[in-house]
Write a protein that holds these residues in place. Structure first.
Motif, PDB file in Angstrom:
ATOM      1  N   TYR A 222      44.518  31.960  94.904  1.00 53.93           N
ATOM      2  CA  TYR A 222      45.396  31.269  93.964  1.00 53.93           C
ATOM      3  C   TYR A 222      46.339  32.245  93.255  1.00 53.93           C
ATOM      4  CZ  TYR A 222      41.611  27.952  94.698  1.00 53.93           C
ATOM      5  OH  TYR A 222      40.686  27.132  95.284  1.00 53.93           O
ATOM      6  N   PRO A 223      47.538  31.752  92.888  1.00 50.77           N
ATOM      7  CA  PRO A 223      48.443  32.599  92.087  1.00 50.77           C
ATOM      8  C   PRO A 223      47.836  32.892  90.724  1.00 50.77           C
ATOM      9  CG  PRO A 223      49.634  30.756  93.077  1.00 50.77           C
ATOM     10  CD  PRO A 223      48.176  30.478  93.273  1.00 50.77           C
ATOM     11  N   SER A 224      47.976  34.135  90.293  1.00 48.36           N
ATOM     12  CA  SER A 224      47.484  34.536  88.984  1.00 48.36           C
ATOM     13  C   SER A 224      48.622  34.698  87.985  1.00 48.36           C
ATOM     14  CB  SER A 224      46.697  35.845  89.103  1.00 48.36           C
ATOM     15  OG  SER A 224      46.308  36.323  87.842  1.00 48.36           O
ATOM     16  N   TYR A 243      48.174  41.782  94.838  1.00 45.23           N
ATOM     17  CA  TYR A 243      49.421  41.012  94.840  1.00 45.23           C
ATOM     18  C   TYR A 243      49.882  40.689  96.259  1.00 45.23           C
ATOM     19  CZ  TYR A 243      51.568  45.646  95.493  1.00 45.23           C
ATOM     20  OH  TYR A 243      51.900  46.899  95.949  1.00 45.23           O
ATOM     21  N   LEU A 244      50.739  39.672  96.335  1.00 46.74           N
ATOM     22  CA  LEU A 244      51.263  39.181  97.607  1.00 46.74           C
ATOM     23  C   LEU A 244      52.260  40.174  98.187  1.00 46.74           C
ATOM     24  CD1 LEU A 244      51.304  36.654  99.507  1.00 46.74           C
ATOM     25  CD2 LEU A 244      53.292  35.882  98.194  1.00 46.74           C
ATOM     26  N   SER A 245      52.122  40.442  99.490  1.00 48.37           N
ATOM     27  CA  SER A 245      53.040  41.338 100.185  1.00 48.37           C
ATOM     28  C   SER A 245      53.457  40.671 101.494  1.00 48.37           C
ATOM     29  CB  SER A 245      52.365  42.691 100.452  1.00 48.37           C
ATOM     30  OG  SER A 245      53.275  43.607 101.007  1.00 48.37           O
ATOM     31  N   LYS A 262      60.712  28.899  89.813  1.00 49.51           N
ATOM     32  CA  LYS A 262      59.904  27.673  89.829  1.00 49.51           C
ATOM     33  C   LYS A 262      60.484  26.630  90.784  1.00 49.51           C
ATOM     34  CE  LYS A 262      57.989  28.172  85.161  1.00 49.51           C
ATOM     35  NZ  LYS A 262      58.375  29.574  85.009  1.00 49.51           N
ATOM     36  N   ARG A 263      60.864  27.098  91.959  1.00 44.09           N
ATOM     37  CA  ARG A 263      61.465  26.210  92.954  1.00 44.09           C
ATOM     38  C   ARG A 263      60.525  25.931  94.123  1.00 44.09           C
ATOM     39  NH1 ARG A 263      66.990  28.971  94.483  1.00 44.09           N
ATOM     40  NH2 ARG A 263      67.190  27.102  95.771  1.00 44.09           N
ATOM     41  N   VAL A 264      59.288  26.441  94.065  1.00 41.19           N
ATOM     42  CA  VAL A 264      58.350  26.232  95.169  1.00 41.19           C
ATOM     43  C   VAL A 264      56.944  25.972  94.643  1.00 41.19           C
ATOM     44  CG1 VAL A 264      59.620  27.645  96.852  1.00 41.19           C
ATOM     45  CG2 VAL A 264      57.923  28.729  95.351  1.00 41.19           C
ATOM     46  N   GLN A 265      56.138  25.346  95.490  1.00 39.07           N
ATOM     47  CA  GLN A 265      54.696  25.267  95.316  1.00 39.07           C
ATOM     48  C   GLN A 265      54.067  25.994  96.497  1.00 39.07           C
ATOM     49  OE1 GLN A 265      53.884  21.066  95.026  1.00 39.07           O
ATOM     50  NE2 GLN A 265      54.235  21.036  92.802  1.00 39.07           N
ATOM     51  N   VAL A 266      52.810  26.462  96.322  1.00 40.70           N
ATOM     52  CA  VAL A 266      52.250  27.342  97.332  1.00 40.70           C
ATOM     53  C   VAL A 266      50.788  27.009  97.597  1.00 40.70           C
ATOM     54  CG1 VAL A 266      51.571  29.087  95.647  1.00 40.70           C
ATOM     55  CG2 VAL A 266      52.002  29.774  97.993  1.00 40.70           C
ATOM     56  N   LYS A 267      50.382  27.247  98.848  1.00 38.77           N
ATOM     57  CA  LYS A 267      48.982  27.199  99.240  1.00 38.77           C
ATOM     58  C   LYS A 267      48.692  28.496  99.987  1.00 38.77           C
ATOM     59  CE  LYS A 267      45.816  24.855 102.431  1.00 38.77           C
ATOM     60  NZ  LYS A 267      45.713  23.790 103.451  1.00 38.77           N
ATOM     61  N   ILE A 268      47.594  29.170  99.612  1.00 29.59           N
ATOM     62  CA  ILE A 268      47.274  30.474 100.213  1.00 29.59           C
ATOM     63  C   ILE A 268      45.802  30.484 100.611  1.00 29.59           C
ATOM     64  CG2 ILE A 268      47.377  32.983  99.919  1.00 29.59           C
ATOM     65  CD1 ILE A 268      49.122  32.492  97.434  1.00 29.59           C
ATOM     66  N   GLN A 269      45.520  31.034 101.774  1.00 30.31           N
ATOM     67  CA  GLN A 269      44.119  31.243 102.147  1.00 30.31           C
ATOM     68  C   GLN A 269      44.009  32.488 103.019  1.00 30.31           C
ATOM     69  OE1 GLN A 269      43.133  27.573 104.250  1.00 30.31           O
ATOM     70  NE2 GLN A 269      43.278  28.622 106.226  1.00 30.31           N
ATOM     71  N   ALA A 270      42.830  33.096 102.999  1.00 24.45           N
ATOM     72  CA  ALA A 270      42.582  34.270 103.828  1.00 24.45           C
ATOM     73  C   ALA A 270      42.636  33.858 105.290  1.00 24.45           C
ATOM     74  CB  ALA A 270      41.216  34.863 103.492  1.00 24.45           C
ATOM     75  N   ALA A 271      43.384  34.622 106.085  1.00 26.00           N
ATOM     76  CA  ALA A 271      43.622  34.253 107.476  1.00 26.00           C
ATOM     77  C   ALA A 271      42.398  34.491 108.347  1.00 26.00           C
ATOM     78  CB  ALA A 271      44.815  35.043 108.025  1.00 26.00           C
TER      79      ALA A 271
END
Length: 325
Positions: A222-224, A243-245, A262-271
């Motif tokens: 999740y974004p911190s 941090y995201l790279s 604040k123009r996007v929403q995001v979903k992140i998971q370990a690949a």
């Protein structure tokens, strides 16, 4: 510089073709190169900068002639205006103009330098080399700060000038990159949701902070928060991971500003990583799957407050220069 002056600098007769111009240009650049010694330069009085400018003038003229037919005349619009020097959209509200740069190569492909093919408020497009794009913005930021130094008659360099110049370059980059449009060009995996939202899926990386352990494959991240133009990430328990790279440096100047605006929403998971790649994994990094959904509000407009941020940054620099901070 006129075409006649350009031909004179390159030592050529008017009417020479592109191949001849390029050949003579390379010969002269080798002749004025510092490593060749003064003996090879004694019968030639022009500098490398003048040669570059002359080459740019003639190559631009030849390219325009090729596009417009054998007559060599520039096509004109319905209003009779000349065709633009560089085929790219413009941001008319950008704080300043920038140069569009291209590399100059020797006959064996060695890069000799770069030259300006156009100047204006042109947006970056993929065909323009990205390091040269950043160089053009770095030069813009340097000129803006140099003008302040000259006006204040300050010869001493401010200790924090480099930091301020880097921030200024970053803000200028946002004015010349249409993030949502370029994201669609760089990222091939795009989906349209049932609500009509555009979602881009691409690989990224988690740059782990010291002491942080990688999360399990497939686990959500999740974004911190954003600090110093970096998006920091945390695990489900709220522990900050790093941090995201990105594998592609260009995405840093596209994705992070979209988060900041604040123009996007995001979903992140370990690949999920195949065994052979797991063995080759670079220490301190973890592969991620990143989904970025563009929000439809104001996605077709540049941020309006960037000029205000740039003006405030320059005012802050003036204050620091006046008080020697």
């Amino acid at each position: 510089m006129t075409k006649q002056e350009a031909y004179q600098i390159l030592g050529m007769m008017p009417g020479a073709d592109k191949a001849e111009i390029k050949k003579n240009y390379r010969k002269l650049m080798r002749q004025v190169h510092p490593d060749t010694g003064p003996a090879s330069q004694e019968n030639y009085r022009y500098s490398a900068q003048e040669i570059n400018s002359a080459y740019a003038v003639l190559m631009q003229e030849k390219s325009s002639a090729e596009e417009d037919g054998s007559s060599g005349k520039r096509r004109r619009t319905a209003k009779g205006k000349k065709k633009a020097a560089w085929d790219a959209p413009v941001n008319v509200n950008a704080f300043t103009e920038r140069e569009v740069l291209q590399y100059v190569e020797d006959h064996d492909g060695t890069v000799l330098g770069n030259y300006c093919v156009a100047k204006g408020k042109y947006l970056w497009k993929i065909e323009e080399d990205f390091p040269l794009f950043l160089l053009s913005l770095y030069q813009c930021s340097k000129e803006l700060l140099d003008r302040i130094d000259e006006k204040l008659e300050r010869e001493e360099v401010l200790p924090k000038r480099q930091q301020i110049q880097a921030e200024l370059t970053y803000l200028l980059a946002q004015q010349f990159i249409d993030g949502s449009a370029i994201l669609a060009e760089l990222v091939k995996k795009e989906e349209i949701t049932s609500d009509g939202d555009r979602v881009f899926h691409f690989s990224s990386m988690l740059e782990l902070r010291a002491g942080a352990e990688p999360v399990k494959e497939g686990e959500a991240i999740y974004p911190s928060g954003i600090r110093n133009h970096k998006l920091y990430l945390k695990d489900r328990a709220g522990r900050e991971l790093g941090y995201l790279s990105f594998w592609d440096d260009r995405l840093y100047y596209i994705v992070i500003p979209l988060f900041e605006q604040k123009r996007v929403q995001v979903k992140i998971q370990a690949a999920q990583v195949r065994e052979e790649k797991r063995r080759k994994r670079t220490a301190g990094y973890q592969n991620l799957d990143l989904w970025v959904k563009l929000l439809r509000t104001n996605t077709n407009h540049m941020p309006e407050n960037l000029n205000l941020q740039i003006e405030e940054l320059l005012k802050n620099y003036v204050r620091k220069q006046q008080y020697g901070e």
